[in-house]
Design an enzyme around this catalytic site. Structure first.
Site, PDB file in Angstrom:
ATOM      1  N   LYS A  17      25.621  10.290   3.319  1.00 29.28           N
ATOM      2  CA  LYS A  17      25.655   8.992   4.000  1.00 29.28           C
ATOM      3  C   LYS A  17      26.818   8.786   4.962  1.00 29.28           C
ATOM      4  CE  LYS A  17      22.287   7.304   0.979  1.00 29.28           C
ATOM      5  NZ  LYS A  17      21.079   6.589   1.205  1.00 29.28           N
ATOM      6  N   ASP A  39      28.524  10.457  -8.505  1.00 28.78           N
ATOM      7  CA  ASP A  39      27.671  10.483  -7.317  1.00 28.78           C
ATOM      8  C   ASP A  39      28.158   9.423  -6.328  1.00 28.78           C
ATOM      9  OD1 ASP A  39      25.764  10.505  -5.378  1.00 28.78           O
ATOM     10  OD2 ASP A  39      24.049  10.340  -6.736  1.00 28.78           O
ATOM     11  N   TYR A  73      19.958   6.263  -9.048  1.00 25.11           N
ATOM     12  CA  TYR A  73      19.134   7.167  -8.246  1.00 25.11           C
ATOM     13  C   TYR A  73      20.044   8.231  -7.667  1.00 25.11           C
ATOM     14  CZ  TYR A  73      16.367   8.808  -4.253  1.00 25.11           C
ATOM     15  OH  TYR A  73      15.715   9.593  -3.326  1.00 25.11           O
TER      16      TYR A  73
HETATM   17  N1  PMP Z   1      22.587   9.688  -4.571  1.00 24.08           N
HETATM   18  C1  PMP Z   1      22.668   8.376  -4.312  1.00 24.08           C
HETATM   19  C2  PMP Z   1      23.625   7.533  -5.106  1.00 24.08           C
HETATM   20  C3  PMP Z   1      21.884   7.789  -3.328  1.00 24.08           C
HETATM   21  O1  PMP Z   1      21.978   6.476  -3.100  1.00 24.08           O
HETATM   22  C4  PMP Z   1      20.986   8.611  -2.596  1.00 24.08           C
HETATM   23  C5  PMP Z   1      20.117   8.055  -1.486  1.00 24.08           C
HETATM   24  N2  PMP Z   1      19.921   6.703  -1.465  1.00 24.08           N
HETATM   25  C6  PMP Z   1      20.943   9.975  -2.886  1.00 24.08           C
HETATM   26  C7  PMP Z   1      21.760  10.484  -3.874  1.00 24.08           C
HETATM   27  C8  PMP Z   1      20.038  10.888  -2.128  1.00 24.08           C
HETATM   28  O2  PMP Z   1      20.494  11.044  -0.822  1.00 24.08           O
HETATM   29  P1  PMP Z   1      19.525  11.515   0.357  1.00 24.08           P
HETATM   30  O3  PMP Z   1      18.582  10.392   0.629  1.00 24.08           O
HETATM   31  O4  PMP Z   1      20.460  11.810   1.498  1.00 24.08           O
HETATM   32  O5  PMP Z   1      18.827  12.750  -0.100  1.00 24.08           O
END
Ligand code: PMP
Length: 434
Positions: A274, A246, A144
């Site tokens: 995060k 990512d 994701y």
């Molecule tokens: N990339 C990864 C690996 C994630 O785990 C997440 C959110 N769980 C995102 C992108 C998206 O981040 P956000 O919720 O801050 O938009």
């Protein structure tokens, strides 16, 4: 613990009339009369509006790395916001954050800030497409990367819908995603060297980027096969593809320099959010100078809130602490004890279970000895996982219900909290029968 739910239920009924499902993100809805509404949190603990206290292992889906309402971070934010929060102008504090990110993350030579992980991956894709002059993107099933349309494919679908692993079908995770975007995404089973190789031999020269999480942070913290990231690195070199790692969940959590430091892998671009701000809204993407330098030279990137003072001040303060103190090492030591303790509990109960991931973000799959991808994780016992989490929550320990979401630790989870969690989990495993 006798869980009360009256106030949460009343709030949910009220909220459902005002916000779809009564929440501001689909992931926060656990069901009618089941969805807790939060009152406050401090350190490793969280209180809901009914006054139930939980030892929190959700950590807001990962951002809380030091602890909730962490005094040193909040004091720094409060001090900085007295001087204004948004200027459409750059401040010295932003340069300080950029300097720290570049110093900590091995593959990052230049960086731009954003507000969320979704934005970070979206910007990184634009830069990769502009740099290569290509449009296709490779992503992996079960990973994701945020809510934008480009990558919301094959994240949460029943794996049967993904088709044969040699010819996978990209499945959009929502209505409303334009059909034309199907042509730009290639979804592959993770850790399958042969399928990736075969795909790139066919279309490698049309691929702008391969984006990958270094561990499946959105599917039970499944680790990638040894050598798979190196294989991606080599294939990106061979075909002139931008390698995007990512690190939204792993960055400033699994090591100071994230997974790229821990695993010794150098991507072309990396995305962060995060833990960067211990819960304040801040994100970043960055990487090789040669690629990042095209921004502003015919490549657009920006955002009104990209340098919001709360996020920037929190990031500066959080990185200061992580850089100078053995915070992540301490979390790793305690998390390892928790992972080992959980494995022992399952072994003692004769329940097959495999623990995956890193001590600061791990998970387990029950009823299977090994998981390597979302396709085989789908065969693990999700009903039992859910019952186990219910039993844990009734006893005041709160991981996420969703078996895909890892357990997250923060610096405020002390040894006493780890002991308490293991006691609760031993009891929960005894009551929640398979
Ligand atoms: N990339 C990864 C690996 C994630 O785990 C997440 C959110 N769980 C995102 C992108 C998206 O981040 P956000 O919720 O801050 O938009």
């Amino acid at each position: 613990m006798n869980i009360k739910h009256e106030k949460s239920s009343a709030l949910q009924r009220k909220a459902a009339n005002l916000m779809p499902l009564g929440v501001n993100s689909n992931f926060r809805y656990w069901g009618d009369d089941k969805t807790p509404y939060v009152q406050k949190a401090k350190g490793a603990y969280l209180w809901d509006v009914d006054g139930n206290r939980y030892l929190d292992y959700r950590m807001a889906f990962g951002p809380i790395i030091l602890g909730h309402a962490y005094d040193e971070i909040d004091a720094r934010v409060q001090e900085e916001i007295q001087k204004g929060v948004l200027f459409a102008m750059t401040s010295e504090l932003e340069i300080s954050v950029a300097e720290k990110i570049v110093a900590m993350c091995p593959g990052v030579e230049m960086v731009r800030l954003a507000c969320s992980g979704t934005e970070a991956t979206m910007h990184a894709l634009r830069v990769a497409r502009a740099y290569t002059g290509r449009e296709k993107i490779v992503k992996f099933e079960g990973m994701y990367h945020g809510f934008h349309d480009y990558l919301l494919f094959s994240t949460y679908a029943p794996v049967a819908a993904y088709g044969n692993r040699h010819d996978p079908i990209p499945i959009p995770s929502s209505s409303g995603i334009p059909k034309s975007l199907h042509d730009l995404i290639i979804t592959l089973p993770v850790s399958d060297f042969e399928v990736l190789d075969k795909t790139l031999r066919r279309v490698g020269h049309e691929v702008a980027a391969i984006i990958v999480e270094p561990v499946m942070g959105n599917c039970a913290a499944i680790e990638l096969a040894p050598g798979f990231l190196e294989f991606i690195r080599a294939k990106c070199n061979e075909y002139g593809i931008v390698f995007i790692l990512d690190e939204v969940k792993t960055g400033f959590r699994v090591a100071r320099g994230g997974a790229q430091e821990l695993l010794g892998i150098l991507p072309d671009l990396a995305t962060y959010a995060k833990a960067l701000g211990n819960g304040y809204p801040i994100a970043a993407f960055g990487g090789r100078r040669e690629i990042m330098e095209i921004i502003g030279k015919g490549v657009a990137q920006g955002g009104t809130f990209n340098n919001n003072k709360c996020g920037v001040a929190a990031a500066d303060a959080t990185l200061d602490l992580i850089q100078k103190q053995p915070i992540l090492e301490t979390i790793a030591k305690r998390g390892r004890r928790l992972m080992d303790g959980l494995k022992q509990i399952f072994d003692d109960a004769g329940i097959p279970a495999c623990i995956n991931g890193y001590p600061a973000m791990f998970s387990f799959a029950v009823g299977v000895d090994k998981v390597t991808s979302q396709r085989d994780w789908a065969k693990s016992d999700h009903d039992y996982y859910l019952r186990l989490m219910e039993a844990a929550m009734e006893r005041g320990v709160m991981p996420d219900y969703d078996p895909r979401e890892p357990w997250f630790l923060c610096y405020s989870h002390g040894d006493a909290e780890i002991d308490q969690t293991l006691t609760v989990m031993r009891d929960a495993v005894r009551t929640a029968k398979r």
